[in-house]
Design an enzyme around this catalytic site. Structure first.
Site, PDB file in Angstrom:
ATOM      1  N   ASN A 248     -39.703   6.127 -31.498  1.00  0.00           N
ATOM      2  CA  ASN A 248     -41.010   6.023 -32.148  1.00  0.00           C
ATOM      3  C   ASN A 248     -42.043   5.335 -31.264  1.00  0.00           C
ATOM      4  O   ASN A 248     -43.251   5.515 -31.467  1.00  0.00           O
ATOM      5  CB  ASN A 248     -40.880   5.265 -33.477  1.00  0.00           C
ATOM      6  CG  ASN A 248     -40.369   6.151 -34.591  1.00  0.00           C
ATOM      7  OD1 ASN A 248     -40.469   7.372 -34.514  1.00  0.00           O
ATOM      8  ND2 ASN A 248     -39.809   5.547 -35.618  1.00  0.00           N
ATOM      9  N   ILE A 274     -33.694   9.933 -43.143  1.00  0.00           N
ATOM     10  CA  ILE A 274     -33.537  10.767 -44.335  1.00  0.00           C
ATOM     11  C   ILE A 274     -32.869  12.100 -44.019  1.00  0.00           C
ATOM     12  O   ILE A 274     -32.190  12.676 -44.882  1.00  0.00           O
ATOM     13  CB  ILE A 274     -34.903  11.009 -45.019  1.00  0.00           C
ATOM     14  CG1 ILE A 274     -35.869  11.750 -44.079  1.00  0.00           C
ATOM     15  CG2 ILE A 274     -35.495   9.700 -45.517  1.00  0.00           C
ATOM     16  CD1 ILE A 274     -37.168  12.160 -44.739  1.00  0.00           C
ATOM     17  N   CYS A 336     -38.827  -0.193 -42.171  1.00  0.00           N
ATOM     18  CA  CYS A 336     -38.160   0.937 -41.523  1.00  0.00           C
ATOM     19  C   CYS A 336     -39.237   1.666 -40.741  1.00  0.00           C
ATOM     20  O   CYS A 336     -39.871   1.081 -39.870  1.00  0.00           O
ATOM     21  CB  CYS A 336     -37.446   1.818 -42.532  1.00  0.00           C
ATOM     22  SG  CYS A 336     -38.416   2.281 -43.989  1.00  0.00           S
ATOM     23  N   TRP A 340     -40.993   2.934 -47.136  1.00  0.00           N
ATOM     24  CA  TRP A 340     -40.830   3.336 -48.540  1.00  0.00           C
ATOM     25  C   TRP A 340     -39.469   3.965 -48.844  1.00  0.00           C
ATOM     26  O   TRP A 340     -39.229   4.397 -49.958  1.00  0.00           O
ATOM     27  CB  TRP A 340     -41.944   4.290 -48.967  1.00  0.00           C
ATOM     28  CG  TRP A 340     -42.199   5.469 -48.055  1.00  0.00           C
ATOM     29  CD1 TRP A 340     -41.277   6.289 -47.486  1.00  0.00           C
ATOM     30  CD2 TRP A 340     -43.476   5.952 -47.633  1.00  0.00           C
ATOM     31  NE1 TRP A 340     -41.894   7.250 -46.736  1.00  0.00           N
ATOM     32  CE2 TRP A 340     -43.251   7.071 -46.803  1.00  0.00           C
ATOM     33  CE3 TRP A 340     -44.789   5.549 -47.883  1.00  0.00           C
ATOM     34  CZ2 TRP A 340     -44.281   7.797 -46.222  1.00  0.00           C
ATOM     35  CZ3 TRP A 340     -45.820   6.269 -47.297  1.00  0.00           C
ATOM     36  CH2 TRP A 340     -45.566   7.381 -46.472  1.00  0.00           C
ATOM     37  N   ASP A 341     -38.565   4.022 -47.858  1.00  0.00           N
ATOM     38  CA  ASP A 341     -37.226   4.571 -48.103  1.00  0.00           C
ATOM     39  C   ASP A 341     -36.154   3.498 -47.917  1.00  0.00           C
ATOM     40  O   ASP A 341     -35.711   2.882 -48.879  1.00  0.00           O
ATOM     41  CB  ASP A 341     -36.971   5.765 -47.167  1.00  0.00           C
ATOM     42  CG  ASP A 341     -37.850   6.957 -47.498  1.00  0.00           C
ATOM     43  OD1 ASP A 341     -38.071   7.203 -48.690  1.00  0.00           O
ATOM     44  OD2 ASP A 341     -38.319   7.636 -46.566  1.00  0.00           O
ATOM     45  N   ARG A 382     -39.138  13.159 -52.151  1.00  0.00           N
ATOM     46  CA  ARG A 382     -37.722  12.889 -51.879  1.00  0.00           C
ATOM     47  C   ARG A 382     -36.792  13.561 -52.887  1.00  0.00           C
ATOM     48  O   ARG A 382     -35.679  13.969 -52.539  1.00  0.00           O
ATOM     49  CB  ARG A 382     -37.465  11.381 -51.868  1.00  0.00           C
ATOM     50  CG  ARG A 382     -38.175  10.629 -50.755  1.00  0.00           C
ATOM     51  CD  ARG A 382     -37.630  11.019 -49.386  1.00  0.00           C
ATOM     52  NE  ARG A 382     -38.313  10.281 -48.326  1.00  0.00           N
ATOM     53  CZ  ARG A 382     -39.283  10.779 -47.571  1.00  0.00           C
ATOM     54  NH1 ARG A 382     -39.688  12.029 -47.755  1.00  0.00           N
ATOM     55  NH2 ARG A 382     -39.842  10.052 -46.622  1.00  0.00           N
TER      56      ARG A 382
END
Length: 745
Positions: A248, A274, A336, A340-341, A382
């Site tokens: 990233n 994910i 992360c 939000w995960d 999701r």
């Protein structure tokens, strides 16, 4: 309805993967919300909600017809064989359209309209608020304050309006930090440990790239660290594998550099993204769909899926956060990629480890509201509720629910809710029957006006709260009050048969231990309530006869001490003025307080205004808690009808009639309570011939003691033989008898 080409198909075969030679034959109905298969021979109905459908596949033609394979998000798999290929194609095309609405306003929740007697439109929407939750944690104080900076979603549209930040963080610091974080998700408070002032904060990854820095973001982290006087450093936990975070950096994102951020200890904890989780679940489903696997094949497939490995990684990360807060008194910042995960999973589990309140029914719902709904988990994407890109779908919430279930296996007495609660929560997240989990953030839910156009899942669950109570829960248990530190060794993680194989009746025991213990507790509560009324009747008769109205305690009876002076006044049976309490009342109170069920009674963490508005509505909602309420509190001050038995002949002509009426009432009270309840073990079907198997919950009628399905015991009313006059579940036949007897009396 325009998507339904063929509403009814006859002579359809429902294949059983364990018994392919004897398929069920019946009629397939396609409605606007469900696919329903009715087998007239076995009286069995198979209902598949359109929104639960994950995939529909047409298999190659066979000699008996065209097979249609349907896989559901609830891990139900059904295969229909339709004689005519054209009808099979029509059903296939209809299900494709019905299971993937194009827009969110086409979802089931916007059409769902239950009877007003079952659910009110406002139930559940005002049960929780972020302000009340942080107030429970002891905020605001001189270290953490409420900031109005996001009241109109101007700095972060996926955060809630209410944000708690360090008192030392000025507005320029907040704005600068927000601009340096992905999606504007700056560091904000998630959980405050008021005993040692350590905190759990959450955010997204910084836009650091290879060398970028932001002074305001560095000052923000320093403000978080200084808000904790008990530790001179803080942890920054990146839940991603390090290689992912480094990749990233090439996109201008990445992670915090210890060269720029002083007094931080950085940790990578390796929860996969994910896409890996989605592929892992697909492999797990393949293992569960094996027709006749050997033990070795099943265990090998389970290991190759890496599903339990990922569950362990989430638990390990959450445990690290909780131990840092409790053992080292250090504040922790968790992120992360977008926050939000994996951030939602670990922050909520860490709170569950640390705070016993989150392990109650209302506390767990408040936890989901705070960490998942308010802080912007992308439920619509999701869960794949609409026609979104496949790469956006991932079982993030399913993993969280399973982690909680794994905890309940290690600490069976620590949680007020049971497995049924977790399964219901998981299934309704996908069902779209309620508006609670629609939308990707709080701002979207407000724009959709969900609180006025749809019903709340929390209101529905409150109506059925007695189904979700863990009978093993003890409020005074050391584990219940304390901190949970689970053992995360690999051998302690179990395969959740109740989730992934729940529709395979052959792999479940004939009766659930939890359901059996719950039924025993309900039966005991019913008998204790009945005994309390009988003691009152005996006291009334003794008073009329001029006898002593005291009753000896069991200890005094064993000692043979029958003198009135030896009887403690606290053990007296309630007299007609209701001022004294009996042993049975104390027993009922003790049983209720042990299980901690009174936590469910109050409106669930709503704000004070909404609480006052809801208090008037609670009277007709109390029936949802059945025997789980504190009978003593409910009976306090309640007028129980007196028998007024006449012992002398009265010159008035109506004396005999009055005596008959009194005796009739006594007989009615005696006969209205089932002294024995049927066992679940050998019950195969309800009186309506509905099969009762592992995934169809069985219910007792409190009046006759028989076992029924959920459809046949949909009535609740007070029983004359109960002192508390609490509405309890009764079958339809008993309900009619009770109403008739009530009208005659």
């Amino acid at each position: 309805m325009e998507h339904i080409r063929t509403p009814k198909v006859e002579n359809v075969r429902l294949q059983d993967r364990f018994n392919t030679r004897k398929p069920a034959v019946g009629t397939l109905y396609l409605t606007a919300t469900h696919l329903i298969f009715v087998d007239p021979n076995s009286k069995r109905e198979t209902w598949v909600l359109h929104m639960h459908i994950d995939s529909v596949e047409k298999l190659p033609l066979t000699t008996v017809g065209s097979p249609l394979l349907i896989r559901c998000k609830t891990f139900q798999t059904v295969t229909f064989v339709i004689a005519k290929e054209r009808e099979c194609h029509d059903i296939f095309e209809s299900l494709i359209m019905l299971s993937k609405p194009a827009t969110i306003t086409e979802l089931y929740a916007f059409q769902y309209n239950p009877q007003a007697t079952l659910l009110d439109h406002g139930d559940g929407w005002s049960y929780f608020s972020l302000e009340n939750e942080f107030s429970r944690q002891g905020l605001p104080n001189n270290r953490w304050v409420h900031s109005p900076i996001n009241k109109d979603y101007q700095i972060c549209d996926t955060y809630p309006r209410t944000l708690f930040v360090p008192a030392g963080a000025t507005t320029p610091i907040l704005l600068g930090s927000s601009k340096f974080r992905s999606r504007g998700r700056l560091p904000v408070l998630s959980y405050y440990h008021k005993d040692n002032h350590a905190t759990i904060c959450r955010c997204s990854q910084p836009l650091s790239g290879f060398s970028a820095r932001c002074l305001e973001d560095e000052q923000m982290l320093q403000a978080i660290m200084r808000a904790n006087p008990n530790c001179n450093f803080m942890y920054v936990v990146d839940t991603r594998p390090k290689i992912n975070a480094m990749v990233n950096k090439a996109a201008g994102k990445g992670y915090e550099s210890t060269d720029f951020y002083s007094n931080i200890r950085f940790q990578f904890l390796g929860i996969e993204n994910i896409h890996v989780m989605r592929n892992s679940l697909d492999k797990l489903i393949e293992v569960c769909d094996l027709k006749n696997p050997s033990v070795g094949d099943f265990l090998s497939g389970l290991e190759n899926s890496s599903w339990l490995k990922h569950i362990k990684a989430i638990m390990d990360t959450s445990l690290f956060i909780a131990k840092a807060v409790l053992d080292e008194h250090a504040s922790v910042l968790v992120h992360c990629s977008d926050g939000w995960d994996r951030t939602a999973q670990t922050c909520s589990l860490a709170g569950l480890f640390l705070d016993p309140y989150f392990r109650t029914l209302q506390g767990f719902q408040a936890l989901i509201e705070k960490e998942w709904l308010d802080f912007g988990h992308k439920f619509t994407d999701r869960l794949g509720l609409t026609a979104v890109e496949e790469k956006e779908v991932s079982p993030v919430f399913t993993q969280f629910v399973e982690c909680v279930w794994q905890l309940t296996q290690q600490f069976p007495c620590a949680f007020q809710f049971n497995e049924t609660f977790l399964l219901t929560l998981h299934d309704h997240a996908y069902s779209c029957q309620f508006g609670t989990f629609l939308g990707n953030c709080q701002r979207e839910r407000e724009e959709l006006s969900l609180s006025t156009k749809t019903y709340s899942l929390w209101g529905y669950m409150r109506k059925n709260m007695s189904d979700y109570v863990n009978p093993l829960y003890r409020r005074d248990h050391p584990v219940t009050k304390g901190v949970l530190f689970p053992n995360t060794a690999p051998q302690n993680f179990k395969f959740w048969r109740g989730m992934y194989n729940r529709y395979e009746s052959g792999v479940h025991p004939r009766e659930s231990v939890t359901d059996t213990v719950s039924a025993m507790k309900d039966h005991s509560a019913s008998l204790e309530d009945h005994v309390r009324l009988l003691e009152k009747r005996i006291a009334g008769v003794k008073k009329l006869l001029g006898k002593d109205t005291t009753v000896l305690s069991p200890d005094q009876q064993a000692k043979g001490d029958s003198s009135p002076e030896a009887v403690d006044s606290s053990n007296a049976v309630p007299t007609e003025d209701g001022r004294s309490e009996d042993n049975v009342a104390n027993a009922v109170s003790d049983a209720s307080s042990e299980s901690g069920i009174e936590d469910v009674q109050s409106p669930l963490n709503g704000d004070s205004a909404s609480t006052e508005e809801n208090e008037e509505k609670q009277d007709d909602k109390e029936d949802t808690l059945n025997s789980t309420h504190d009978l003593e509190e409910e009976a306090e001050g309640r007028d129980v009808p007196e028998t007024n038995v006449k012992v002398e002949n009265s010159p008035s002509g109506g004396a005999g009639d009055a005596t008959d009426m009194s005796l009739n009432r006594l007989s009615l009270e005696m006969d209205s309570v089932a002294l024995e309840w049927k066992a679940f073990r050998n019950i195969r079907q309800c009186s309506c011939e509905t099969p009762l198997d592992a995934f169809n919950k069985k219910y007792h009628c409190w009046r006759c003691g028989d076992v029924f399905c959920t459809r046949c015991i949909d009535k609740q009313t007070a029983i004359p033989g109960h002192y508390s006059q609490r509405p309890v579940p009764v079958c339809r036949t008993c309900y009619k008898h009770l109403k008739l007897e009530s009208s005659l009396s």
